[in-house]
Design a protein around this motif. Structure first.
Motif, PDB file in Angstrom:
ATOM      1  N   ASN A   1       8.168  39.949  62.737  1.00  0.00           N
ATOM      2  CA  ASN A   1       9.513  40.533  62.788  1.00  0.00           C
ATOM      3  C   ASN A   1      10.438  39.834  63.774  1.00  0.00           C
ATOM      4  O   ASN A   1      11.647  40.095  63.788  1.00  0.00           O
ATOM      5  N   ASP A   2       9.894  38.943  64.613  1.00  0.00           N
ATOM      6  CA  ASP A   2      10.705  38.266  65.624  1.00  0.00           C
ATOM      7  C   ASP A   2      11.190  36.886  65.182  1.00  0.00           C
ATOM      8  O   ASP A   2      11.747  36.142  65.985  1.00  0.00           O
ATOM      9  N   TRP A   3      11.020  36.539  63.915  1.00  0.00           N
ATOM     10  CA  TRP A   3      11.305  35.171  63.466  1.00  0.00           C
ATOM     11  C   TRP A   3      12.777  34.785  63.611  1.00  0.00           C
ATOM     12  O   TRP A   3      13.108  33.600  63.717  1.00  0.00           O
ATOM     13  N   ALA A   4      13.677  35.750  63.678  1.00  0.00           N
ATOM     14  CA  ALA A   4      15.096  35.427  63.832  1.00  0.00           C
ATOM     15  C   ALA A   4      15.391  34.790  65.190  1.00  0.00           C
ATOM     16  O   ALA A   4      16.406  34.110  65.362  1.00  0.00           O
ATOM     17  N   HIS A   5      14.512  35.015  66.178  1.00  0.00           N
ATOM     18  CA  HIS A   5      14.733  34.471  67.520  1.00  0.00           C
ATOM     19  C   HIS A   5      14.028  33.133  67.734  1.00  0.00           C
ATOM     20  O   HIS A   5      14.151  32.535  68.813  1.00  0.00           O
ATOM     21  N   ALA A   6      13.308  32.655  66.734  1.00  0.00           N
ATOM     22  CA  ALA A   6      12.452  31.484  66.926  1.00  0.00           C
ATOM     23  C   ALA A   6      13.245  30.249  67.358  1.00  0.00           C
ATOM     24  O   ALA A   6      12.860  29.550  68.303  1.00  0.00           O
ATOM     25  N   ARG A   7      14.367  29.963  66.684  1.00  0.00           N
ATOM     26  CA  ARG A   7      15.127  28.748  66.999  1.00  0.00           C
ATOM     27  C   ARG A   7      15.682  28.794  68.421  1.00  0.00           C
ATOM     28  O   ARG A   7      15.603  27.808  69.164  1.00  0.00           O
ATOM     29  N   ASP A   8      16.230  29.938  68.836  1.00  0.00           N
ATOM     30  CA  ASP A   8      16.759  30.059  70.203  1.00  0.00           C
ATOM     31  C   ASP A   8      15.647  29.950  71.239  1.00  0.00           C
ATOM     32  O   ASP A   8      15.835  29.363  72.310  1.00  0.00           O
ATOM     33  N   LEU A   9      14.492  30.513  70.910  1.00  0.00           N
ATOM     34  CA  LEU A   9      13.356  30.449  71.839  1.00  0.00           C
ATOM     35  C   LEU A   9      12.876  29.010  71.998  1.00  0.00           C
ATOM     36  O   LEU A   9      12.532  28.580  73.111  1.00  0.00           O
ATOM     37  N   ILE A  10      12.895  28.264  70.923  1.00  0.00           N
ATOM     38  CA  ILE A  10      12.503  26.842  70.986  1.00  0.00           C
ATOM     39  C   ILE A  10      13.419  26.090  71.947  1.00  0.00           C
ATOM     40  O   ILE A  10      12.962  25.297  72.789  1.00  0.00           O
ATOM     41  N   LYS A  11      14.731  26.334  71.857  1.00  0.00           N
ATOM     42  CA  LYS A  11      15.694  25.648  72.731  1.00  0.00           C
ATOM     43  C   LYS A  11      15.408  25.954  74.203  1.00  0.00           C
ATOM     44  O   LYS A  11      15.465  25.066  75.056  1.00  0.00           O
ATOM     45  N   ILE A  12      15.106  27.214  74.498  1.00  0.00           N
ATOM     46  CA  ILE A  12      14.840  27.607  75.888  1.00  0.00           C
ATOM     47  C   ILE A  12      13.557  26.968  76.389  1.00  0.00           C
ATOM     48  O   ILE A  12      13.486  26.477  77.526  1.00  0.00           O
ATOM     49  N   LEU A  13      12.521  26.957  75.558  1.00  0.00           N
ATOM     50  CA  LEU A  13      11.253  26.337  75.948  1.00  0.00           C
ATOM     51  C   LEU A  13      11.424  24.839  76.168  1.00  0.00           C
ATOM     52  O   LEU A  13      10.899  24.278  77.147  1.00  0.00           O
ATOM     53  N   GLU A  14      12.154  24.179  75.277  1.00  0.00           N
ATOM     54  CA  GLU A  14      12.345  22.730  75.408  1.00  0.00           C
ATOM     55  C   GLU A  14      13.161  22.397  76.655  1.00  0.00           C
ATOM     56  O   GLU A  14      12.863  21.427  77.361  1.00  0.00           O
ATOM     57  N   GLU A  15      14.210  23.199  76.936  1.00  0.00           N
ATOM     58  CA  GLU A  15      15.054  22.940  78.104  1.00  0.00           C
ATOM     59  C   GLU A  15      14.243  23.029  79.384  1.00  0.00           C
ATOM     60  O   GLU A  15      14.498  22.296  80.355  1.00  0.00           O
ATOM     61  N   ALA A  16      13.244  23.937  79.418  1.00  0.00           N
ATOM     62  CA  ALA A  16      12.419  24.125  80.615  1.00  0.00           C
ATOM     63  C   ALA A  16      11.151  23.269  80.583  1.00  0.00           C
ATOM     64  O   ALA A  16      10.244  23.471  81.393  1.00  0.00           O
ATOM     65  N   ASN A  17      11.087  22.308  79.630  1.00  0.00           N
ATOM     66  CA  ASN A  17       9.931  21.401  79.506  1.00  0.00           C
ATOM     67  C   ASN A  17       8.621  22.160  79.305  1.00  0.00           C
ATOM     68  O   ASN A  17       7.581  21.819  79.875  1.00  0.00           O
ATOM     69  N   GLN A  18       8.693  23.216  78.493  1.00  0.00           N
ATOM     70  CA  GLN A  18       7.504  24.013  78.187  1.00  0.00           C
ATOM     71  C   GLN A  18       6.905  23.577  76.845  1.00  0.00           C
ATOM     72  O   GLN A  18       7.596  23.003  75.987  1.00  0.00           O
ATOM     73  N   GLU A  19       5.648  23.890  76.672  1.00  0.00           N
ATOM     74  CA  GLU A  19       4.983  23.575  75.397  1.00  0.00           C
ATOM     75  C   GLU A  19       5.505  24.502  74.297  1.00  0.00           C
ATOM     76  O   GLU A  19       5.587  25.726  74.488  1.00  0.00           O
ATOM     77  N   VAL A  20       5.877  23.909  73.160  1.00  0.00           N
ATOM     78  CA  VAL A  20       6.392  24.687  72.031  1.00  0.00           C
ATOM     79  C   VAL A  20       5.328  24.701  70.931  1.00  0.00           C
ATOM     80  O   VAL A  20       5.001  23.647  70.366  1.00  0.00           O
ATOM     81  N   PRO A  21       4.760  25.858  70.599  1.00  0.00           N
ATOM     82  CA  PRO A  21       3.724  25.914  69.558  1.00  0.00           C
ATOM     83  C   PRO A  21       4.272  25.487  68.191  1.00  0.00           C
ATOM     84  O   PRO A  21       5.420  25.760  67.853  1.00  0.00           O
TER      85      PRO A  21
END
Length: 650
Positions: free
Chosen positions: A593-613
């Motif tokens: 049910n959280d798939w609508a936030h996936a793209r924004d979450l990816i941007k935040i993870l990438e900006e903080a140099n985090q691993e993106v599954p």
């Protein structure tokens, strides 16, 4: 009703009616009182049928009363109940405060409503008289510019329209109002805003040195928010030490040293020269960057530096508005750490003891820290006059707008003096915050710490766990089972009911925890936070009421049991850990049910140099493909009584 504030309903507008309050009670018990009341109503009906209209009858009905200990029931017209309640309940609270009686609005029986009064005989008599005064007929207000020698009102604000009808001339009325406000402002005591004497070391910094410092300190960007008008002073250079900012205020320096700080944070370095110089400022920075101290210490100097002595001022000097009770209390706690010239503060918030808050304000304070709902309440009730504030802070302005407080802010600040100094802090820079800045700020300087793009703090390791909705609870308990004894955790839930359920389950399993959400009493909320801070418990189950304004220095983990509805709230939740240079871990359970936030979450993870599954990328692609498919098909179409096709997560 939101988690954070008491609701403030508007009282009904009361139509005029010609009789006063009637009082009724019975010394023989509630049953007889109701029976006698019905008999009285029947007698009233018979009296009306007989055409009776004598003043004697009215007086008899009006004065029909009997005492019953320390309780009395009075009956007033239903269409006048709003006069007793007032806007948002402000009038009834004032009546209780003034009389020291308690008032309970009872059942309405057609045209009449029961009101029960509790207290001493003296208190009941006083509040009864006050209510009777409210029942008196109000004469309609006339629009008056002045009165002549015979005290006859003129009607200069009326004009005739094209149909020959008299209507209000709004141009004249607005001009009159502006002139009246101007006269009020001219009578105010002057204020001083500039207290800054630049240290020679700071003055001698060359532009390249300033640019290099700002770049290496979270890429600080400083500029005038709106047009850079001719004649405005250039943006001041940043200070590098506490001494450079407060060398003329040794008592302030002494208070800073007591707290054990070694050097100012980046936003403090740039904000203090701006605010001490008397400029309006907008600080855009993530939570945990030292924004509170950035506006608080200049406020102390502003209070003490005014030409009018504090004891001769008509009200408090500084107003700090915060979106939640927890953040307001956190600011008050921070303010109490810095003792400067006997400056006093008060925290005004819904859920606190209103009578005590009013009493504290009446005795005299210098700083008011308030949530918008309670401030609006006390301003409307005339316990506070905002025209006296000369230093105003809107803290976490974006959050206040998200929570729908803009109307209350605008109502409360309607009368604020135009030459005030205004500070606004925000984690983001949406159009609503910009609109608020345009309304209340004059040539502000904007300080951005880091990018304006949404970003989480880089000291936090962000982890994603993909689970089915029904497996969340088991995954959470497995994590808690394996946590280290020194770990300290906040678990964020999407609903108050979920937070209650999880905390109950923990207790049943013998796991010590506390909970923080809008259904808990204010005293319980404060106790929960205090137990988390002092280490009595290591687990706090909370809603987004805890996503801002909570400063738990040794918090090791944030768990998003439910992913937030807005991606901005994700950033603020994550920011509860990894504060003051420490590291932390944020674990988020993500479901279909959280798939609508996936793209924004990816941007935040990438900006903080985090691993993106990889699964997160796949989830984002499927959601975008679903949106395109809907657009091609013209959206979901449902026939009457039928069910439309539901897009699969996969």
């Amino acid at each position: 009703m939101s988690d954070w504030e008491e609701s403030e309903p508007n009282a009904a507008v009361c139509a005029p009616i010609t009789y006063n309050a009637r009082v009724f009670s019975s010394s023989t018990g509630r049953g007889r009182a109701r029976g006698a009341y019905r008999g009285q109503r029947n007698n009233d009906a018979n009296w009306r049928a007989r055409g009776g209209d004598s003043s004697d009858n009215r007086d008899n009905r009006r004065n029909y009363r009997q005492e019953s200990g320390n309780k009395k029931v009075i009956i007033i017209p239903s269409n006048k109940v709003g006069r007793v309640i007032g806007k948002g309940g402000s009038k009834i609270r004032d009546l209780e405060y003034e009389s020291e009686a308690k008032i309970k609005i009872g059942d309405s029986r057609g045209n009449d409503t029961n009101i029960t009064l509790f207290g001493t005989d003296e208190a009941i008599l006083k509040v009864e008289n006050l209510i009777n005064d409210l029942m008196e007929e109000r004469k309609p207000k006339e629009i008056v510019t002045h009165t002549n020698e015979s005290n006859v009102a003129t009607n200069e604000f009326l004009k005739k329209n094209s149909h020959g009808e008299e209507v209000i001339d709004w141009d004249k009325l607005n001009a009159f109002y502006d002139n009246q406000q101007k006269e009020r402002y001219e009578k105010l005591a002057p204020i001083v805003k500039d207290f800054y004497k630049e240290d020679p070391v700071v003055s001698n910094m060359i532009p390249a040195e300033v640019t290099r410092w700002r770049l290496t300190n979270n890429d600080i960007q400083v500029r005038r928010t709106f047009d850079d008008k001719p004649g405005l002073l250039p943006v001041p250079n940043p200070i590098l030490t506490f001494e450079q900012a407060f060398h003329n205020y040794p008592e302030i320096l002494g208070e800073i040293y007591k707290q054990g700080f070694t050097q100012p944070s980046p936003i403090q370095c740039q904000a203090w020269p701006i605010l001490l110089r008397g400029e309006d400022m907008i600080g855009i920075a993530q939570t945990g960057t030292g924004k509170t101290l950035a506006f608080l210490l200049p406020a102390l100097i502003h209070i003490e530096g005014q030409p009018t002595p504090r004891e001769k001022r008509e009200g408090p000097t500084v107003l700090i508005l915060a979106p939640t009770r927890e953040l307001a209390l956190q600011i008050e706690k921070e303010a109490s750490k810095y003792q400067y010239r006997g400056i006093k503060s008060v925290c005004l918030y819904g859920g606190g003891d209103r009578k005590e808050q009013i009493k504290t304000v009446t005795k005299g304070v210098d700083i008011v820290i308030a949530t918008p709902g309670r401030l609006n309440d006390l301003v409307l009730a005339r316990h506070l006059n905002v025209i006296n504030f000369s230093y105003i802070v809107l803290d976490e302005a974006d959050r206040m707008l998200d929570m729908g407080f803009e109307p209350q802010i605008r109502k409360s600040l309607f009368d604020v003096r135009p030459d005030r100094q205004t500070v606004m802090t925000s984690a983001t820079w949406p159009s609503g915050v910009r609109r608020l800045a345009e309304s209340y700020m004059k040539d502000p300087i904007q300080v951005n710490v880091g990018s304006l793009d949404l970003a989480a703090v880089h000291t936090v390791t962000q982890q994603i766990m993909f689970v089915d909705e029904e497996d969340k609870e088991a995954a959470l308990f497995e994590f808690i089972k394996n946590m280290d004894k020194n770990d300290k955790i906040i678990i964020f839930c999407g609903k108050k009911a979920t937070a209650t359920h999880i905390s109950t389950e923990f207790c049943m399993k013998g796991i010590e925890c506390q909970s923080l959400h809008g259904d808990r009493d204010q005293t319980d909320r404060e106790a929960a936070l205090e137990e988390m801070i002092d280490g009595t418990v290591n687990i706090l189950v909370a809603t987004d009421v805890a996503s801002r304004g909570i400063d738990i220095k040794d918090l090791t983990h944030v768990i998003n049991l439910d992913f937030p509805r807005h991606i901005e709230e994700y950033v603020h939740r994550v920011g509860r850990t990894g504060r003051a240079g420490k590291t932390g871990i944020a674990l988020s359970f993500v479901t279909r049910n959280d798939w609508a936030h996936a793209r924004d979450l990816i941007k935040i993870l990438e900006e903080a140099n985090q691993e993106v599954p990889d699964e997160l990328f796949s989830m984002a692609e499927r959601f975008e493909a679903m949106k395109l498919r809907k657009e091609r098909n013209g959206g979901e179409r449902r026939g009457r009584g039928g069910r439309g096709r539901r897009d699969s997560f996969y």
